[in-house]
Design a protein around this motif. Structure first.
Motif, PDB file in Angstrom:
ATOM      1  N   PRO A   1      29.011  35.227   1.886  1.00  0.00           N
ATOM      2  CA  PRO A   1      27.976  34.629   2.739  1.00  0.00           C
ATOM      3  C   PRO A   1      28.124  35.095   4.190  1.00  0.00           C
ATOM      4  CG  PRO A   1      29.055  32.956   1.391  1.00  0.00           C
ATOM      5  CD  PRO A   1      29.838  34.226   1.232  1.00  0.00           C
ATOM      6  N   VAL A   2      27.006  35.185   4.886  1.00  0.00           N
ATOM      7  CA  VAL A   2      27.013  35.626   6.278  1.00  0.00           C
ATOM      8  C   VAL A   2      27.916  34.723   7.114  1.00  0.00           C
ATOM      9  CG1 VAL A   2      25.595  35.941   8.354  1.00  0.00           C
ATOM     10  CG2 VAL A   2      24.760  36.723   6.133  1.00  0.00           C
ATOM     11  N   ALA A   3      27.885  33.431   6.846  1.00  0.00           N
ATOM     12  CA  ALA A   3      28.733  32.501   7.607  1.00  0.00           C
ATOM     13  C   ALA A   3      30.205  32.861   7.463  1.00  0.00           C
ATOM     14  CB  ALA A   3      28.489  31.066   7.147  1.00  0.00           C
TER      15      ALA A   3
ATOM     16  N   MET B   1      31.332  35.911   6.817  1.00  0.00           N
ATOM     17  CA  MET B   1      31.541  37.159   7.548  1.00  0.00           C
ATOM     18  C   MET B   1      31.689  36.877   9.045  1.00  0.00           C
ATOM     19  SD  MET B   1      29.169  40.039   5.747  1.00  0.00           S
ATOM     20  CE  MET B   1      27.762  39.078   5.234  1.00  0.00           C
ATOM     21  N   VAL B   2      30.882  35.974   9.560  1.00  0.00           N
ATOM     22  CA  VAL B   2      30.986  35.599  10.970  1.00  0.00           C
ATOM     23  C   VAL B   2      32.336  34.945  11.224  1.00  0.00           C
ATOM     24  CG1 VAL B   2      30.039  34.105  12.783  1.00  0.00           C
ATOM     25  CG2 VAL B   2      28.499  35.444  11.326  1.00  0.00           C
ATOM     26  N   ARG B   3      32.764  34.082  10.308  1.00  0.00           N
ATOM     27  CA  ARG B   3      34.076  33.442  10.445  1.00  0.00           C
ATOM     28  C   ARG B   3      35.183  34.488  10.452  1.00  0.00           C
ATOM     29  NH1 ARG B   3      37.394  30.396  12.747  1.00  0.00           N
ATOM     30  NH2 ARG B   3      39.082  29.586  11.481  1.00  0.00           N
ATOM     31  N   TYR B   4      35.094  35.469   9.584  1.00  0.00           N
ATOM     32  CA  TYR B   4      36.080  36.544   9.542  1.00  0.00           C
ATOM     33  C   TYR B   4      36.104  37.280  10.884  1.00  0.00           C
ATOM     34  CZ  TYR B   4      38.629  40.699   8.113  1.00  0.00           C
ATOM     35  OH  TYR B   4      39.540  41.720   8.035  1.00  0.00           O
ATOM     36  N   ALA B   5      34.925  37.589  11.430  1.00  0.00           N
ATOM     37  CA  ALA B   5      34.848  38.274  12.722  1.00  0.00           C
ATOM     38  C   ALA B   5      35.492  37.426  13.819  1.00  0.00           C
ATOM     39  CB  ALA B   5      33.394  38.576  13.071  1.00  0.00           C
ATOM     40  N   GLU B   6      35.256  36.123  13.772  1.00  0.00           N
ATOM     41  CA  GLU B   6      35.871  35.224  14.754  1.00  0.00           C
ATOM     42  C   GLU B   6      37.390  35.243  14.636  1.00  0.00           C
ATOM     43  OE1 GLU B   6      34.011  31.554  13.678  1.00  0.00           O
ATOM     44  OE2 GLU B   6      32.227  31.941  14.915  1.00  0.00           O
ATOM     45  N   LEU B   7      37.877  35.251  13.405  1.00  0.00           N
ATOM     46  CA  LEU B   7      39.327  35.282  13.178  1.00  0.00           C
ATOM     47  C   LEU B   7      39.936  36.579  13.698  1.00  0.00           C
ATOM     48  CD1 LEU B   7      39.448  33.742   9.590  1.00  0.00           C
ATOM     49  CD2 LEU B   7      40.256  32.664  11.708  1.00  0.00           C
ATOM     50  N   VAL B   8      39.245  37.692  13.475  1.00  0.00           N
ATOM     51  CA  VAL B   8      39.740  38.975  13.969  1.00  0.00           C
ATOM     52  C   VAL B   8      39.819  38.939  15.488  1.00  0.00           C
ATOM     53  CG1 VAL B   8      39.210  41.442  14.193  1.00  0.00           C
ATOM     54  CG2 VAL B   8      38.960  40.308  11.971  1.00  0.00           C
ATOM     55  N   ARG B   9      38.782  38.444  16.121  1.00  0.00           N
ATOM     56  CA  ARG B   9      38.770  38.371  17.589  1.00  0.00           C
ATOM     57  C   ARG B   9      39.845  37.431  18.119  1.00  0.00           C
ATOM     58  NH1 ARG B   9      33.315  38.384  16.616  1.00  0.00           N
ATOM     59  NH2 ARG B   9      33.110  36.146  16.946  1.00  0.00           N
ATOM     60  N   ALA B  10      40.183  36.405  17.333  1.00  0.00           N
ATOM     61  CA  ALA B  10      41.178  35.423  17.785  1.00  0.00           C
ATOM     62  C   ALA B  10      42.579  36.014  17.843  1.00  0.00           C
ATOM     63  CB  ALA B  10      41.155  34.195  16.876  1.00  0.00           C
TER      64      ALA B  10
ATOM     65  N   ILE C   1      24.356  36.639  16.129  1.00  0.00           N
ATOM     66  CA  ILE C   1      25.083  35.622  15.358  1.00  0.00           C
ATOM     67  C   ILE C   1      26.601  35.725  15.516  1.00  0.00           C
ATOM     68  CG2 ILE C   1      23.224  35.381  13.674  1.00  0.00           C
ATOM     69  CD1 ILE C   1      25.004  36.971  11.675  1.00  0.00           C
ATOM     70  N   GLY C   2      27.072  36.742  16.227  1.00  0.00           N
ATOM     71  CA  GLY C   2      28.503  36.870  16.463  1.00  0.00           C
ATOM     72  C   GLY C   2      29.214  37.799  15.500  1.00  0.00           C
ATOM     73  N   LEU C   3      28.461  38.503  14.675  1.00  0.00           N
ATOM     74  CA  LEU C   3      29.073  39.436  13.737  1.00  0.00           C
ATOM     75  C   LEU C   3      29.400  40.766  14.418  1.00  0.00           C
ATOM     76  CD1 LEU C   3      29.949  39.530  10.806  1.00  0.00           C
ATOM     77  CD2 LEU C   3      27.656  40.270  10.198  1.00  0.00           C
ATOM     78  N   MET C   4      28.667  41.101  15.451  1.00  0.00           N
ATOM     79  CA  MET C   4      28.870  42.337  16.227  1.00  0.00           C
ATOM     80  C   MET C   4      28.830  42.015  17.718  1.00  0.00           C
ATOM     81  SD  MET C   4      29.167  45.211  14.450  1.00  0.00           S
ATOM     82  CE  MET C   4      28.936  46.302  15.810  1.00  0.00           C
ATOM     83  N   PRO C   5      29.708  41.162  18.186  1.00  0.00           N
ATOM     84  CA  PRO C   5      29.653  40.830  19.617  1.00  0.00           C
ATOM     85  C   PRO C   5      30.268  41.934  20.467  1.00  0.00           C
ATOM     86  CG  PRO C   5      31.467  39.707  18.614  1.00  0.00           C
ATOM     87  CD  PRO C   5      30.755  40.457  17.505  1.00  0.00           C
ATOM     88  N   HIS C   6      30.037  41.843  21.731  1.00  0.00           N
ATOM     89  CA  HIS C   6      30.668  42.729  22.709  1.00  0.00           C
ATOM     90  C   HIS C   6      30.284  44.186  22.543  1.00  0.00           C
ATOM     91  CE1 HIS C   6      32.928  39.180  23.633  1.00  0.00           C
ATOM     92  NE2 HIS C   6      33.491  39.165  22.444  1.00  0.00           N
ATOM     93  N   ILE C   7      29.046  44.444  22.209  1.00  0.00           N
ATOM     94  CA  ILE C   7      28.578  45.827  22.176  1.00  0.00           C
ATOM     95  C   ILE C   7      28.398  46.263  23.627  1.00  0.00           C
ATOM     96  CG2 ILE C   7      26.698  47.370  21.465  1.00  0.00           C
ATOM     97  CD1 ILE C   7      28.442  46.278  19.155  1.00  0.00           C
ATOM     98  N   ASP C   8      29.000  47.392  23.958  1.00  0.00           N
ATOM     99  CA  ASP C   8      28.892  47.898  25.324  1.00  0.00           C
ATOM    100  C   ASP C   8      27.432  48.202  25.647  1.00  0.00           C
ATOM    101  OD1 ASP C   8      31.623  47.765  25.771  1.00  0.00           O
ATOM    102  OD2 ASP C   8      31.975  49.840  25.140  1.00  0.00           O
ATOM    103  N   ARG C   9      27.144  48.199  26.934  1.00  0.00           N
ATOM    104  CA  ARG C   9      25.801  48.513  27.416  1.00  0.00           C
ATOM    105  C   ARG C   9      25.894  49.628  28.451  1.00  0.00           C
ATOM    106  NH1 ARG C   9      21.424  44.981  25.637  1.00  0.00           N
ATOM    107  NH2 ARG C   9      22.478  43.415  24.386  1.00  0.00           N
ATOM    108  N   SER C  10      24.854  50.438  28.480  1.00  0.00           N
ATOM    109  CA  SER C  10      24.774  51.472  29.523  1.00  0.00           C
ATOM    110  C   SER C  10      24.357  50.810  30.825  1.00  0.00           C
ATOM    111  CB  SER C  10      23.755  52.542  29.117  1.00  0.00           C
ATOM    112  OG  SER C  10      22.446  52.001  29.187  1.00  0.00           O
ATOM    113  N   HIS C  11      24.320  51.576  31.901  1.00  0.00           N
ATOM    114  CA  HIS C  11      23.921  51.025  33.197  1.00  0.00           C
ATOM    115  C   HIS C  11      22.475  50.540  33.180  1.00  0.00           C
ATOM    116  CE1 HIS C  11      22.500  55.163  33.487  1.00  0.00           C
ATOM    117  NE2 HIS C  11      21.674  54.751  34.431  1.00  0.00           N
ATOM    118  N   THR C  12      21.685  51.019  32.215  1.00  0.00           N
ATOM    119  CA  THR C  12      20.295  50.570  32.090  1.00  0.00           C
ATOM    120  C   THR C  12      20.140  49.428  31.090  1.00  0.00           C
ATOM    121  OG1 THR C  12      19.830  52.233  30.407  1.00  0.00           O
ATOM    122  CG2 THR C  12      19.392  52.840  32.707  1.00  0.00           C
TER     123      THR C  12
END
Length: 153
Positions: free
Chosen positions: A88-90, A92-101, A52-63
């Motif tokens: 509301p979750v919406a 929280m997602v908006r807050y996360a978007e603002l932080v990323r912006a 939903i965009g609340l925790m985007p960009h989580i790194d991934r291992s080579h696998t």
């Protein structure tokens, strides 16, 4: 860029001061099951947060396995606090978007958090009123219980 990064030298870590290394060996990478154990959230919830965009960009291992960092754990701690406020979750997602912006969204973040704070204060006042009612009832039953005990004696 992770959710907690900004472009200015004054960074907004969002969750307060860093919690420091969580592992004794100083590693800063956690699997989803380790994060679930540390936070009490389920792996399903963590994947949902990512979707939903609340925790985007989580790194991934080579696998392809998710690798969370201490900053991600700090962000999850903030999300947990925001959930406790009833935000509301919406929002929280908006807050996360603002932080990323970036830093130019400080005013919007301020307003969102200020409104949430006002909601929390209203809930606290409501709970204090409820507590006062409970205290009166408890006092009544304590007095009634003592009176009844003394009548029987």
């Amino acid at each position: 860029m992770t959710v907690t990064e900004t472009t200015d030298t004054r960074t907004d870590t969002c969750a307060g001061p860093p919690q420091g290394d969580r592992r004794p060996d100083g590693k800063d990478k956690y699997t989803i099951s380790e994060v679930a154990a540390l936070t009490g959230l389920t792996a399903h919830t963590l994947r949902w947060y990512e979707r939903i965009g609340l925790m985007p960009h989580i790194d991934r291992s080579h696998t392809g396995q998710r690798r969370y960092t201490n900053r991600d754990l700090d962000w999850l701690a903030l999300v947990g606090k925001l959930r406790l406020t009833g935000m509301p979750v919406a929002d929280m997602v908006r807050y996360a978007e603002l932080v990323r912006a970036g830093d130019h969204t400080y005013a919007e973040r301020f307003e969102l958090l200020k409104a949430t704070r006002e909601d929390v204060l209203a809930r606290i006042a409501e709970l204090q009123g409820t507590l006062a009612v409970l205290d009166r009832k408890i006092s009544f039953y304590a007095d009634a219980g003592r009176a009844l005990a003394s009548e029987r004696a």
